[in-house]
Structure formats: structure tokens, C-alpha cells
Design a protein around this motif. Structure first.
Motif, mmCIF file in Angstrom:
data_model
loop_
_atom_site.group_PDB
_atom_site.id
_atom_site.type_symbol
_atom_site.label_atom_id
_atom_site.label_comp_id
_atom_site.label_asym_id
_atom_site.label_seq_id
_atom_site.Cartn_x
_atom_site.Cartn_y
_atom_site.Cartn_z
ATOM 1 N N MET A 1 0.839 -1.199 0.000
ATOM 2 C CA MET A 1 0.000 0.000 0.000
ATOM 3 C C MET A 1 0.871 1.244 0.000
ATOM 4 S SD MET A 1 -1.334 0.090 3.953
ATOM 5 C CE MET A 1 -1.361 -1.667 4.287
ATOM 6 N N VAL A 2 0.234 2.361 -0.298
ATOM 7 C CA VAL A 2 0.894 3.661 -0.244
ATOM 8 C C VAL A 2 0.097 4.522 0.717
ATOM 9 C CG1 VAL A 2 1.527 5.726 -1.542
ATOM 10 C CG2 VAL A 2 1.757 3.483 -2.602
ATOM 11 N N ILE A 3 0.806 5.188 1.602
ATOM 12 C CA ILE A 3 0.164 6.103 2.538
ATOM 13 C C ILE A 3 0.627 7.506 2.182
ATOM 14 C CG2 ILE A 3 -0.071 6.794 4.943
ATOM 15 C CD1 ILE A 3 0.431 3.918 5.721
ATOM 16 N N GLU A 4 -0.341 8.395 1.963
ATOM 17 C CA GLU A 4 -0.016 9.772 1.642
ATOM 18 C C GLU A 4 -0.898 10.704 2.465
ATOM 19 O OE1 GLU A 4 -0.769 10.478 -2.493
ATOM 20 O OE2 GLU A 4 -2.803 9.769 -2.367
ATOM 21 N N HIS A 5 -0.514 11.949 2.543
ATOM 22 C CA HIS A 5 -1.278 12.937 3.288
ATOM 23 C C HIS A 5 -2.597 13.188 2.560
ATOM 24 C CE1 HIS A 5 -2.359 16.736 5.203
ATOM 25 N NE2 HIS A 5 -1.607 16.317 6.208
ATOM 26 N N VAL A 6 -3.624 13.500 3.314
ATOM 27 C CA VAL A 6 -4.949 13.704 2.738
ATOM 28 C C VAL A 6 -4.940 14.860 1.729
ATOM 29 C CG1 VAL A 6 -5.833 15.214 4.565
ATOM 30 C CG2 VAL A 6 -7.406 13.751 3.295
ATOM 31 N N LYS A 7 -4.118 15.865 1.942
ATOM 32 C CA LYS A 7 -4.037 16.980 0.985
ATOM 33 C C LYS A 7 -3.545 16.491 -0.370
ATOM 34 C CE LYS A 7 -3.194 20.501 4.482
ATOM 35 N NZ LYS A 7 -2.201 21.417 5.057
ATOM 36 N N GLN A 8 -2.541 15.631 -0.364
ATOM 37 C CA GLN A 8 -2.039 15.068 -1.624
ATOM 38 C C GLN A 8 -3.112 14.233 -2.302
ATOM 39 O OE1 GLN A 8 1.425 13.107 0.069
ATOM 40 N NE2 GLN A 8 2.712 14.278 -1.346
ATOM 41 N N PHE A 9 -3.816 13.444 -1.520
ATOM 42 C CA PHE A 9 -4.875 12.600 -2.065
ATOM 43 C C PHE A 9 -5.954 13.461 -2.719
ATOM 44 C CE2 PHE A 9 -9.051 10.611 -1.498
ATOM 45 C CZ PHE A 9 -8.863 9.467 -2.250
ATOM 46 N N GLN A 10 -6.394 14.505 -2.028
ATOM 47 C CA GLN A 10 -7.433 15.375 -2.574
ATOM 48 C C GLN A 10 -6.963 16.086 -3.832
ATOM 49 O OE1 GLN A 10 -8.137 17.693 0.959
ATOM 50 N NE2 GLN A 10 -9.888 16.432 1.570
ATOM 51 N N GLU A 11 -5.714 16.504 -3.853
ATOM 52 C CA GLU A 11 -5.151 17.153 -5.030
ATOM 53 C C GLU A 11 -5.160 16.209 -6.230
ATOM 54 O OE1 GLU A 11 -0.819 18.856 -5.770
ATOM 55 O OE2 GLU A 11 -1.770 19.788 -4.015
ATOM 56 N N LYS A 12 -4.775 14.963 -5.997
ATOM 57 C CA LYS A 12 -4.779 13.977 -7.079
ATOM 58 C C LYS A 12 -6.200 13.706 -7.570
ATOM 59 C CE LYS A 12 -0.575 11.584 -5.755
ATOM 60 N NZ LYS A 12 0.021 10.365 -5.234
ATOM 61 N N GLU A 13 -7.154 13.627 -6.653
ATOM 62 C CA GLU A 13 -8.545 13.392 -7.045
ATOM 63 C C GLU A 13 -9.075 14.541 -7.903
ATOM 64 O OE1 GLU A 13 -10.636 10.606 -6.433
ATOM 65 O OE2 GLU A 13 -8.655 9.797 -6.014
ATOM 66 N N ARG A 14 -8.742 15.784 -7.534
ATOM 67 C CA ARG A 14 -9.162 16.938 -8.345
ATOM 68 C C ARG A 14 -8.524 16.885 -9.725
ATOM 69 N NH1 ARG A 14 -9.212 19.692 -3.295
ATOM 70 N NH2 ARG A 14 -7.001 20.202 -3.424
ATOM 71 N N LEU A 15 -7.246 16.540 -9.776
ATOM 72 C CA LEU A 15 -6.544 16.450 -11.058
ATOM 73 C C LEU A 15 -7.172 15.379 -11.945
ATOM 74 C CD1 LEU A 15 -4.235 17.211 -12.955
ATOM 75 C CD2 LEU A 15 -2.786 15.609 -11.703
ATOM 76 N N ILE A 16 -7.500 14.249 -11.371
ATOM 77 C CA ILE A 16 -8.138 13.175 -12.137
ATOM 78 C C ILE A 16 -9.480 13.643 -12.687
ATOM 79 C CG2 ILE A 16 -9.245 10.899 -11.919
ATOM 80 C CD1 ILE A 16 -6.913 10.191 -9.966
ATOM 81 N N ALA A 17 -10.254 14.364 -11.869
ATOM 82 C CA ALA A 17 -11.556 14.869 -12.320
ATOM 83 C C ALA A 17 -11.392 15.837 -13.486
ATOM 84 C CB ALA A 17 -12.286 15.545 -11.159
ATOM 85 N N VAL A 18 -10.407 16.727 -13.407
ATOM 86 C CA VAL A 18 -10.162 17.680 -14.493
ATOM 87 C C VAL A 18 -9.735 16.946 -15.757
ATOM 88 C CG1 VAL A 18 -8.622 19.542 -15.243
ATOM 89 C CG2 VAL A 18 -9.661 19.627 -12.980
ATOM 90 N N LEU A 19 -8.862 15.960 -15.610
ATOM 91 C CA LEU A 19 -8.408 15.207 -16.785
ATOM 92 C C LEU A 19 -9.558 14.444 -17.437
ATOM 93 C CD1 LEU A 19 -4.967 13.906 -15.486
ATOM 94 C CD2 LEU A 19 -5.375 15.656 -17.227
ATOM 95 N N LYS A 20 -10.483 13.930 -16.633
ATOM 96 C CA LYS A 20 -11.653 13.247 -17.187
ATOM 97 C C LYS A 20 -12.509 14.212 -17.988
ATOM 98 C CE LYS A 20 -12.181 9.496 -13.853
ATOM 99 N NZ LYS A 20 -13.009 8.934 -12.774
#
Length: 92
Positions: A41-60
Motif C-alpha cells: 500500500m501507499v500512505i499519503e497525506h490527505v491533501k495530496q490525495f485530494q489534489e490527485k482526485e481533483r486532477l483526475i476529475a479535471v483530466l476526465k
């Protein structure tokens, strides 16, 4: 791609969870947790996770727009400009 420097075993995670949490808050470098010698598994800070989720949404959204454009859907620049102009004039 980001290099992974924080590779720890699951037993380390169990005994150092608070320390890992603090480190993520300070450094933001994710941890790769291994189990039986393999990445589990990978553990990351919630801010990084949220940033990645926003980026994925924009790319979609961009991908959907590109597909629509290739299929001839949507409006030309001229059509868009005339619609905006008409909308502005109707508000006056």
C-alpha cells in the motif's frame, strides 16, 4: 514520476503510525508499505490525495471534451462567441 524513498514494513507502520502521520504533515513524501517483502500500500497525506482526485476529475472532463470534439459535437469558437454575446446583451 516521484521517486520513493520512504519504504517501510507493515510492522513499522503498526509501531510508528503517529510518527508517519507527523512526517506526512511536514514533508508530504508518501510511504510505501511492504508486506512479506512486497509493496502492499501507499500512505499519503490527505491533501495530496485530494489534489490527485481533483486532477483526475479535471483530466476526465478534458478527455470527455476531446471525445466530443472528435465526434463533431459542441460548438465552434464563432458559435460560442455569438452565444456569449447574445447572453450578455439579454442581461442588459
Amino acid at each position: 514520476m516521484q521517486s520513493v524513498s520512504n519504504i517501510k514494513s507493515i510492522s513499522y507502520l503498526k509501531s510508528h503510525a503517529a510518527q508517519i502521520s507527523e512526517d506526512l504533515e511536514l514533508n508530504g513524501t508518501p510511504y510505501v508499505i511492504t508486506q512479506n517483502g512486497e509493496a502492499s500500500m501507499v500512505i499519503e497525506h490527505v491533501k495530496q490525495f485530494q489534489e490527485k482526485e481533483r486532477l483526475i476529475a479535471v483530466l476526465k472532463i478534458i478527455a470527455l471534451g476531446a471525445n466530443d470534439r472528435q465526434q463533431g459535437k459542441g460548438f465552434s469558437i464563432e458559435e460560442s462567441r455569438s452565444q456569449l454575446k447574445a447572453a450578455r446583451q439579454s442581461r442588459k
